[in-house]
Write an enzyme that holds these catalytic residues in place. Structure first.
Site, PDB file in Angstrom:
ATOM      1  N   GLU A 109       0.768  -1.360  -0.085  1.00 38.55           N
ATOM      2  CA  GLU A 109      -0.024   0.174   0.020  1.00 38.55           C
ATOM      3  C   GLU A 109       0.992   1.251  -0.100  1.00 38.55           C
ATOM      4  O   GLU A 109       1.747   1.337   0.828  1.00 38.55           O
ATOM      5  CB  GLU A 109      -1.041  -0.020   1.256  1.00 38.55           C
ATOM      6  CG  GLU A 109      -1.924   1.283   1.417  1.00 38.55           C
ATOM      7  CD  GLU A 109      -2.892   1.261   2.196  1.00 38.55           C
ATOM      8  OE1 GLU A 109      -3.428   2.306   2.626  1.00 38.55           O
ATOM      9  OE2 GLU A 109      -3.294   0.361   2.667  1.00 38.55           O
ATOM     10  N   ASP A 159      -3.562  11.630  -3.337  1.00 42.40           N
ATOM     11  CA  ASP A 159      -3.694  13.206  -3.721  1.00 42.40           C
ATOM     12  C   ASP A 159      -4.280  13.226  -5.057  1.00 42.40           C
ATOM     13  O   ASP A 159      -4.038  12.675  -6.095  1.00 42.40           O
ATOM     14  CB  ASP A 159      -2.325  13.818  -3.630  1.00 42.40           C
ATOM     15  CG  ASP A 159      -2.844  15.522  -3.442  1.00 42.40           C
ATOM     16  OD1 ASP A 159      -3.689  16.049  -4.177  1.00 42.40           O
ATOM     17  OD2 ASP A 159      -1.850  16.056  -3.124  1.00 42.40           O
ATOM     18  N   GLU A 203     -12.704   9.040   5.118  1.00 42.46           N
ATOM     19  CA  GLU A 203     -13.785   8.619   4.306  1.00 42.46           C
ATOM     20  C   GLU A 203     -15.112   8.914   4.744  1.00 42.46           C
ATOM     21  O   GLU A 203     -15.944   9.438   4.323  1.00 42.46           O
ATOM     22  CB  GLU A 203     -13.561   7.161   3.928  1.00 42.46           C
ATOM     23  CG  GLU A 203     -14.677   6.849   2.869  1.00 42.46           C
ATOM     24  CD  GLU A 203     -14.269   5.272   2.752  1.00 42.46           C
ATOM     25  OE1 GLU A 203     -15.628   4.602   1.928  1.00 42.46           O
ATOM     26  OE2 GLU A 203     -13.433   4.579   3.249  1.00 42.46           O
ATOM     27  N   ASP A 241      10.506   7.594  -1.099  1.00 45.12           N
ATOM     28  CA  ASP A 241       9.503   7.873  -2.412  1.00 45.12           C
ATOM     29  C   ASP A 241       9.158   6.378  -2.898  1.00 45.12           C
ATOM     30  O   ASP A 241      10.106   5.628  -3.184  1.00 45.12           O
ATOM     31  CB  ASP A 241      10.382   8.558  -3.324  1.00 45.12           C
ATOM     32  CG  ASP A 241       9.412   9.016  -4.748  1.00 45.12           C
ATOM     33  OD1 ASP A 241       8.458   8.616  -4.618  1.00 45.12           O
ATOM     34  OD2 ASP A 241      10.118   8.827  -5.533  1.00 45.12           O
TER      35      ASP A 241
END
Length: 232
Positions: free
Chosen positions: A62, A137, A213, A114
């Site tokens: 993830e 994003d 959410e 990264d």
């Protein structure tokens, strides 16, 4: 990086660096508990997951797990999977490590780098069972759409790292980004929608509902989930 016309070429990054004050708990997770849960990738060297994880079992990656709540819940609920989370948000990393320690999890590891570079340089091909990207994003301004991580080049990399028939699960609360994700995945040679063409799925039970959410739902935001398989 410059091209022949001396124009800068933007390198896709998986994140925007965010900083802020850390709580004592987050600092403890980042510093004292890091050796138990953190992975420090070495230049041009693939990570040996059989050594990193306590058990050899399917690995789910993830990217951008934020504060880590949903990733933590998945790791707790699915002890038969190993989870690798990549995030640069230090407060979220520290918090997740602290919570993982409280639950004595052995199937969760964290990388604070990264993700694009880690994928290219440190994760071997055909090593991942699944890839998750939740509420990335959206870069909602049109001029910033090129900064979105879900681009064909990025999905080429993901396809290589996934095993055959491995899965990609993405969720977003930004409709335009959902449409771009769907188009990118459906037009890619190696990904197949697990439902009918151009259709999304209800939230699968295994994906927890996050605070982010719930807040969006209270504001009337929709959520779009899509799951594709990697068909090499």
């Amino acid at each position: 990086m410059n091209n022949g016309n001396n124009k800068k070429v933007r390198k896709i990054q998986s994140f925007v660096k965010r900083s802020g004050r850390l709580t004592e708990g987050q600092k403890y997770g980042l510093n004292e508990l890091w050796p138990d849960y953190g992975i420090e990738p070495q230049a041009e060297k693939f990570i040996n997951f059989d050594v990193v994880f306590a058990k050899s079992q399917p690995i789910i990656l993830e990217i951008g797990f934020g504060n880590g709540d949903s990733l933590l819940e998945m790791a707790i609920n699915e002890p038969y999977h190993n989870f690798l989370g990549i995030e640069v948000y230090e407060a979220g990393v520290g918090r997740l490590i602290n919570e993982a320690y409280k639950h004595q999890l052995t199937n969760l590891k964290i990388i604070k780098e990264d993700a694009v570079e880690v994928l290219k340089n440190n994760i071997s091909n055909d090593s991942l069972f699944g890839f998750q990207l939740y509420f990335a994003d959206p870069w909602h301004k049109k001029k910033h759409h090129k900064r979105r991580i879900v681009q064909n080049e990025f999905m080429d990399v993901i396809s290589k790292k996934l095993i055959n028939s491995g899965f990609v699960h993405m969720a977003t609360d930004w409709e335009h980004y959902a449409e771009q994700m769907m188009e990118t995945l459906e037009n890619h040679a190696h990904f197949k929608n697990t439902t009918t063409a151009h259709n999304y799925l209800p939230r699968p039970e295994r994906r927890p509902v996050t605070k982010f959410e719930r807040r969006g739902q209270r504001l009337g935001h929709g959520v779009w989930d899509m799951i594709f398989t990697n068909e090499k």
